[in-house]
Design an enzyme around this catalytic site. Structure first.
Site, PDB file in Angstrom:
ATOM      1  N   CYS A 281       0.797  -1.235   0.000  1.00 40.60           N
ATOM      2  CA  CYS A 281       0.000   0.000   0.000  1.00 40.60           C
ATOM      3  C   CYS A 281       0.828   1.283   0.000  1.00 40.60           C
ATOM      4  O   CYS A 281       0.348   2.323  -0.429  1.00 40.60           O
ATOM      5  CB  CYS A 281      -0.974   0.000   1.179  1.00 40.60           C
ATOM      6  SG  CYS A 281      -2.303  -1.184   0.944  1.00 40.60           S
TER       7      CYS A 281
ATOM      8  N   GLU B 219       7.522  -2.349   6.104  1.00 41.66           N
ATOM      9  CA  GLU B 219       7.328  -2.349   7.553  1.00 41.66           C
ATOM     10  C   GLU B 219       5.867  -2.476   7.980  1.00 41.66           C
ATOM     11  O   GLU B 219       5.414  -1.747   8.867  1.00 41.66           O
ATOM     12  CB  GLU B 219       7.945  -1.066   8.122  1.00 41.66           C
ATOM     13  CG  GLU B 219       7.263   0.254   7.686  1.00 41.66           C
ATOM     14  CD  GLU B 219       7.793   0.856   6.389  1.00 41.66           C
ATOM     15  OE1 GLU B 219       8.317   0.104   5.546  1.00 41.66           O
ATOM     16  OE2 GLU B 219       7.676   2.073   6.211  1.00 41.66           O
TER      17      GLU B 219
ATOM     18  N   HIS C 290      16.242  -2.706   9.497  1.00 37.74           N
ATOM     19  CA  HIS C 290      15.619  -1.489   8.963  1.00 37.74           C
ATOM     20  C   HIS C 290      14.105  -1.504   9.209  1.00 37.74           C
ATOM     21  O   HIS C 290      13.540  -0.533   9.730  1.00 37.74           O
ATOM     22  CB  HIS C 290      15.928  -1.393   7.464  1.00 37.74           C
ATOM     23  CG  HIS C 290      15.307  -0.226   6.782  1.00 37.74           C
ATOM     24  ND1 HIS C 290      15.970   0.968   6.593  1.00 37.74           N
ATOM     25  CD2 HIS C 290      14.070  -0.038   6.255  1.00 37.74           C
ATOM     26  CE1 HIS C 290      15.176   1.826   5.974  1.00 37.74           C
ATOM     27  NE2 HIS C 290      14.010   1.237   5.763  1.00 37.74           N
ATOM     28  N   GLU C 291      13.467  -2.597   8.858  1.00 41.24           N
ATOM     29  CA  GLU C 291      12.001  -2.649   9.016  1.00 41.24           C
ATOM     30  C   GLU C 291      11.617  -2.620  10.501  1.00 41.24           C
ATOM     31  O   GLU C 291      10.604  -2.030  10.869  1.00 41.24           O
ATOM     32  CB  GLU C 291      11.412  -3.877   8.316  1.00 41.24           C
ATOM     33  CG  GLU C 291      11.781  -4.026   6.834  1.00 41.24           C
ATOM     34  CD  GLU C 291      11.661  -2.770   5.999  1.00 41.24           C
ATOM     35  OE1 GLU C 291      10.846  -1.892   6.326  1.00 41.24           O
ATOM     36  OE2 GLU C 291      12.404  -2.647   5.007  1.00 41.24           O
TER      37      GLU C 291
ATOM     38  N   HIS D 155      11.532   0.862  11.692  1.00 39.99           N
ATOM     39  CA  HIS D 155      10.296   1.581  11.342  1.00 39.99           C
ATOM     40  C   HIS D 155       9.214   1.440  12.423  1.00 39.99           C
ATOM     41  O   HIS D 155       8.254   2.212  12.423  1.00 39.99           O
ATOM     42  CB  HIS D 155       9.727   1.053  10.026  1.00 39.99           C
ATOM     43  CG  HIS D 155      10.286   1.708   8.797  1.00 39.99           C
ATOM     44  ND1 HIS D 155      10.232   3.065   8.585  1.00 39.99           N
ATOM     45  CD2 HIS D 155      10.875   1.182   7.687  1.00 39.99           C
ATOM     46  CE1 HIS D 155      10.774   3.346   7.398  1.00 39.99           C
ATOM     47  NE2 HIS D 155      11.181   2.225   6.834  1.00 39.99           N
TER      48      HIS D 155
ATOM     49  N   GLU E 260      12.147   7.616   6.347  1.00 43.48           N
ATOM     50  CA  GLU E 260      13.251   6.772   5.869  1.00 43.48           C
ATOM     51  C   GLU E 260      14.627   7.224   6.356  1.00 43.48           C
ATOM     52  O   GLU E 260      15.484   6.390   6.636  1.00 43.48           O
ATOM     53  CB  GLU E 260      13.213   6.665   4.340  1.00 43.48           C
ATOM     54  CG  GLU E 260      11.959   5.960   3.807  1.00 43.48           C
ATOM     55  CD  GLU E 260      11.803   4.515   4.283  1.00 43.48           C
ATOM     56  OE1 GLU E 260      12.764   3.936   4.817  1.00 43.48           O
ATOM     57  OE2 GLU E 260      10.685   3.968   4.117  1.00 43.48           O
TER      58      GLU E 260
ATOM     59  N   ASP F 256       5.544   7.464  -6.090  1.00 48.34           N
ATOM     60  CA  ASP F 256       6.365   6.394  -6.678  1.00 48.34           C
ATOM     61  C   ASP F 256       7.344   6.953  -7.713  1.00 48.34           C
ATOM     62  O   ASP F 256       8.428   6.408  -7.909  1.00 48.34           O
ATOM     63  CB  ASP F 256       5.481   5.338  -7.367  1.00 48.34           C
ATOM     64  CG  ASP F 256       4.793   4.426  -6.357  1.00 48.34           C
ATOM     65  OD1 ASP F 256       5.237   4.360  -5.197  1.00 48.34           O
ATOM     66  OD2 ASP F 256       3.793   3.782  -6.740  1.00 48.34           O
TER      67      ASP F 256
ATOM     68  N   TYR G 170      16.399   8.600   2.023  1.00 46.86           N
ATOM     69  CA  TYR G 170      17.092   7.658   2.899  1.00 46.86           C
ATOM     70  C   TYR G 170      18.464   8.216   3.287  1.00 46.86           C
ATOM     71  O   TYR G 170      18.792   8.339   4.463  1.00 46.86           O
ATOM     72  CB  TYR G 170      17.324   6.317   2.184  1.00 46.86           C
ATOM     73  CG  TYR G 170      16.083   5.506   1.918  1.00 46.86           C
ATOM     74  CD1 TYR G 170      15.184   5.876   0.919  1.00 46.86           C
ATOM     75  CD2 TYR G 170      15.796   4.361   2.644  1.00 46.86           C
ATOM     76  CE1 TYR G 170      14.054   5.121   0.652  1.00 46.86           C
ATOM     77  CE2 TYR G 170      14.670   3.593   2.383  1.00 46.86           C
ATOM     78  CZ  TYR G 170      13.802   3.982   1.391  1.00 46.86           C
ATOM     79  OH  TYR G 170      12.683   3.241   1.144  1.00 46.86           O
TER      80      TYR G 170
ATOM     81  N   LYS H  76      14.486  -2.510  -6.558  1.00 47.13           N
ATOM     82  CA  LYS H  76      15.860  -2.057  -6.352  1.00 47.13           C
ATOM     83  C   LYS H  76      16.810  -2.723  -7.348  1.00 47.13           C
ATOM     84  O   LYS H  76      17.794  -2.123  -7.773  1.00 47.13           O
ATOM     85  CB  LYS H  76      16.289  -2.394  -4.917  1.00 47.13           C
ATOM     86  CG  LYS H  76      17.746  -2.139  -4.652  1.00 47.13           C
ATOM     87  CD  LYS H  76      18.155  -2.481  -3.249  1.00 47.13           C
ATOM     88  CE  LYS H  76      19.647  -2.257  -3.102  1.00 47.13           C
ATOM     89  NZ  LYS H  76      20.136  -2.527  -1.769  1.00 47.13           N
TER      90      LYS H  76
HETATM   91  N1  BES Z   1       9.047   1.511   3.462  1.00 46.96           N
HETATM   92  C1  BES Z   1      10.098   1.072   2.637  1.00 46.96           C
HETATM   93  C2  BES Z   1       9.636   0.494   1.334  1.00 46.96           C
HETATM   94  C3  BES Z   1       8.802   1.441   0.508  1.00 46.96           C
HETATM   95  C4  BES Z   1       9.158   2.761   0.343  1.00 46.96           C
HETATM   96  C5  BES Z   1       7.670   0.976  -0.107  1.00 46.96           C
HETATM   97  C6  BES Z   1       8.355   3.608  -0.420  1.00 46.96           C
HETATM   98  C7  BES Z   1       6.886   1.829  -0.866  1.00 46.96           C
HETATM   99  C8  BES Z   1       7.232   3.144  -1.026  1.00 46.96           C
HETATM  100  C9  BES Z   1      10.990   0.055   3.340  1.00 46.96           C
HETATM  101  O1  BES Z   1      11.134   0.292   4.701  1.00 46.96           O
HETATM  102  C10 BES Z   1      12.352   0.165   2.763  1.00 46.96           C
HETATM  103  O2  BES Z   1      12.919   1.206   2.837  1.00 46.96           O
HETATM  104  N2  BES Z   1      12.868  -0.922   2.231  1.00 46.96           N
HETATM  105  C11 BES Z   1      14.202  -0.972   1.687  1.00 46.96           C
HETATM  106  C12 BES Z   1      15.110  -1.546   2.738  1.00 46.96           C
HETATM  107  C13 BES Z   1      16.477  -0.968   2.796  1.00 46.96           C
HETATM  108  C14 BES Z   1      16.559   0.519   2.809  1.00 46.96           C
HETATM  109  C15 BES Z   1      17.261  -1.557   3.943  1.00 46.96           C
HETATM  110  C16 BES Z   1      14.154  -1.838   0.444  1.00 46.96           C
HETATM  111  O3  BES Z   1      13.059  -2.261   0.052  1.00 46.96           O
HETATM  112  O4  BES Z   1      15.163  -2.082  -0.172  1.00 46.96           O
HETATM  113 ZN    ZN Z   2      12.291   2.020   5.067  1.00 45.18          ZN
END
Ligand code: BES
Ligand code: ZN
Length: 731
Positions: free
Chosen positions: A237, A382, A406-407, A410, A429, A487, A495, A684
């Site tokens: 979401c 998270e 990381h999660e 959060h 972040e 997005d 971050y 990623k």
């Molecule tokens: N909350 C984010 C993922 C996210 C961000 C989903 C924006 C949708 C929109 C999650 O906590 C995150 O940052 N994940 C990273 C982890 C990493 C920074 C350690 C990931 O997915 O790579």
């Molecule tokens: Zn995050």
């Protein structure tokens, strides 16, 4: 904590640490609790029949129950019409069409029927709302790709004859916005509900159905799962996809508690971002009788007592089992992956405990992990009580579990203290990177913290370089007005610039000894609320008002200037240095054309005993050195062979190597990168690899063919982003 009288109805849960200190009082029948301002929003949004009710259990608010009468007043006033808490932050949210500053949903009670055959979810939600102003004329909810069947008013009902059941309400779907969806406009005619004054509550029901194109939901065919026998579904979401799952006020500022009953075909299991009930719920789904399935089903119910931003709603359905990892933690996944997950994530409890030592009590009850199928588009998400993680973390040696740290982080920064809007995403972040690295530093020592910080700085520089130093999306606080899709703005900037800023502030005011208590105070002061960057600034300035250096921060430049930060941090690079030295050797050798066998004396011993992160640091540094002129492919092949790249199970190492070897037109790397694009859907990895392939001579066609083949198996968000990167118009 001062409690002058505890209401007979107050459950132990409601009496948690969330209820602290002074100036507001809560009245429950004849009882009074004294509370601080910051907790009022939290309490106002507790489900009335959940937190304050005459029985200790059941915890769930049930929609057939009479409302217990309690209301909030200022300690100094006694009238019922006294102001009810407002949001801590009233910043306009450009990413939501809802009017939550006028009338705000405080609790959602869902009935969901998951129809995997039709790839839809049938739903009914009872929304409890509170008026934030006098006489709001309508309630606006966010929706996208939802069909709304009916809307009805549950309370208040005016006349005794209406007590028999809910009454239909008029509704309309506003003109759709390309990014934001359509507002569902519910009329609240004054004569129907009586005068709706600020602080009064109402309760509405909405019957809805999602569509197969709802961007929050990915339905997987059995062939896309590990087991291959059962279908699967999961949601994502964040940032603004909750509106395509359920009608809601899809703004972080509209925190709500929720409860849910989910019906799924046997033998599947449903999980949500909430604490599951141990007992299956009695009574079924009364508002979804029209879609009673003709196959055997299971019911699951959940309760999220802590108010959450709607982007934290989450659901997963599949053939799932679990293994226990700790007193409040288990890992869920398809049965064939549970063991691998239990091994990989064995450190979860240590991360949790380290998080608590730094940030304060963990308020969410459980911390479970769900290991998803490969198309999950993020590393981790998270979702409260149930972090979602990608199977690309399964390196087999626990080397990628920083994502779990990381999660977990959060749980405080993001889920408890939340960005008011997506423009302030760095508050989620950047703080979470900071807390993640503090957790890792606690467990692995200060050199590890410094190493990760230095790698973050390198990543920030690379991202600024990629986006362009004058790109407005490199601002810490970007402008999303006009309905910019969050997005589209997503990058490492919030971050790593966020982390960089916090580290700068820490050093400025005297280091971790003073900054750690500040961090804990910041979380305690803002828990259960949302805030903006300006509110963070104010809190920092107040907290450090006696520290002269704290007055020298150039806030506007940090917040609003694009490009690299105005100040340069220095980190201890002792752990990174070996990696950098080796990168320099390969770089020099490649530039001088000294030969195809790599630097003189190069051998597997160069990297023996290195962590996978050092290996990544080496590969990334080498790529940076070779940014203008790619390496020779004889060199990349030799490097892969010497250092066992293709034998590595570590997705980050392979990914970093591919980014180096694709521009070299290394044919083995090209095809191995394409296999990585076929076997997982984490954005990623997908986006940079597709972009790199598309830029390379031999890879361009490969990228297009690969996307044509497997694009439909990606998550809808990933598919959209990759298509945009490749310049492909989606059908
Ligand atoms: N909350 C984010 C993922 C996210 C961000 C989903 C924006 C949708 C929109 C999650 O906590 C995150 O940052 N994940 C990273 C982890 C990493 C920074 C350690 C990931 O997915 O790579
Ligand atoms: Zn995050």
């Amino acid at each position: 904590m001062r409690i002058t009288q505890v209401p007979f109805a107050l459950t132990r849960r409601a009496c948690s640490s969330a209820l602290a200190q002074v100036p507001f009082s809560i009245r429950a029948r004849n009882a009074v609790l004294l509370l601080p301002d910051s907790q009022i929003t939290f309490l106002a949004s507790l489900p009335r029949s959940g937190a304050l009710r005459p029985q200790a259990r059941p915890a769930h608010p049930t929609r057939h129950q009479a409302e217990p009468s309690f209301f909030l007043t200022r300690a100094t006033t006694t009238t019922r019409s006294s102001p009810v808490p407002l949001l801590s932050s009233m910043a306009p949210d450009h990413s939501s069409l809802s009017n939550f500053t006028e009338i705000r949903v405080t609790h959602s009670d869902f009935e969901l029927d998951v129809n995997l055959g039709k790839k839809i979810i049938e739903g009914y939600v009872q929304l409890d709302a509170i008026a934030e102003v006098d006489s709001p004329s309508h309630l606006l909810l966010d929706t996208r790709d939802l069909t709304i069947h009916r809307v009805e008013l549950h309370s208040p009902l005016q006349s005794p004859q209406e007590q028999g059941g809910p009454i239909p309400l008029k509704f309309q779907m506003d003109e759709p916005h390309k990014v934001l969806g359509s507002a569902l406009r519910l009329e609240l005619p004054a004569n129907l509900v009586g005068p709706l004054t600020r602080g009064s509550r109402l309760s509405l029901g909405v019957r809805f159905t999602t569509s197969p194109s709802s961007s929050a939901v990915q339905f997987l065919d059995p062939a896309q799962t590990a087991g291959g026998r059962q279908p699967y579904l999961f949601t994502q979401c964040q940032a603004i996809h909750a509106r395509s799952l359920v009608p809601c006020q899809d703004s972080p500022g509209a925190k709500m508690s929720y409860s849910a009953v989910v019906r799924v075909p046997q033998p599947l299991t449903a999980l949500m971002s909430a604490v599951p009930d141990e007992q299956p719920p009695a009574g079924g789904l009364p508002h979804l009788a029209d879609v009673e399935p003709n196959y055997p089903t299971n019911l699951f119910s959940f309760y999220q007592k802590v108010p959450i931003a709607p982007y934290l709603l989450a659901l997963a359905v599949g053939e799932l089992s679990s293994a226990t990892l700790g007193p409040r933690t288990r890992v869920w996944s398809e049965p064939s992956m549970v063991e691998a997950g239990a091994y990989e994530f064995a450190d979860t409890n240590r991360f949790l405990e380290a998080g608590e030592a730094i940030a304060g009590e963990y308020v969410w009850g459980r911390y479970d992990l769900l290991l998803l199928p490969p198309s999950f588009p993020y590393g981790g998400m998270e979702n409260p009580c149930l972090t979602f993680v990608t199977p690309t973390l399964l390196a087999g040696d626990r080397s990628l579990t920083n994502v779990v740290a990381h999660e977990i982080a959060h749980s405080w920064t993001g889920n408890l203290v939340t960005n008011a809007t997506w423009e302030h995403f760095w508050l989620n972040e950047g703080f979470t990177m900071f807390l993640e690295r503090k957790i890792l530093g606690r467990l692995h020592g200060p050199a590890a913290f410094q190493f990760h910080a230095s790698q973050g700085a390198a990543k920030l520089a690379a991202e600024v370089e990629r986006l362009g130093a004058d790109n407005p999306y490199t601002r810490l606080v970007p402008d999303l007005s006009g309905g910019v899709d969050p997005d589209d703005v997503f990058s490492s900037i919030p971050y790593e610039k966020g982390f960089y800023f916090l580290y700068y502030l820490q050093e400025l005011v005297g280091g971790a000894d003073v900054f750690d208590p500040f961090l804990a105070a910041y979380i305690a002061a803002h828990q259960h609320t949302t805030l903006t960057s300006a509110e963070f600034r104010k809190f920092f300035e107040d907290y450090f008002k006696e520290v002269p250096a704290a007055q020298t921060v150039d806030w506007d430049t940090w917040f609003f200037s694009p490009g690299m930060p105005p100040v340069t941090n220095t980190y201890d690079t002792s752990l990174a240095q070996q990696a950098y030295d080796l990168a320099m050797k390969w770089h020099t050798c490649d530039v001088m054309g000294i030969g195809s066998d790599g630097p003189a004396g190069a051998s597997p011993a160069d990297v023996a005993g290195w962590s996978s992160e050092q290996m990544v640091a080496f590969l990334d540094k080498l790529r940076q050195f070779r940014a203008l002129q790619p390496m020779h492919k004889t060199m990349t092949k030799r490097l892969a062979e010497l250092y066992g790249i293709y034998d590595s199970n570590n997705s980050e190492i392979r990914y970093s190597f591919f980014k180096l070897a694709i521009p070299a037109e290394d044919d083995q790397a090209l095809s191995a990168a394409a296999s990585m694009l076929r076997s997982q859907g984490r954005m990623k990895f997908l986006r940079p690899l597709y972009r790199a392939l598309h830029r390379s001579k031999a890879g361009r066609q490969l990228a297009e063919n690969t996307f044509a083949d497997v694009g439909m198996s990606y998550h809808p968000i990933a598919r959209k982003m990759v298509a945009a990167d490749l310049g492909i118009k989606e059908q």
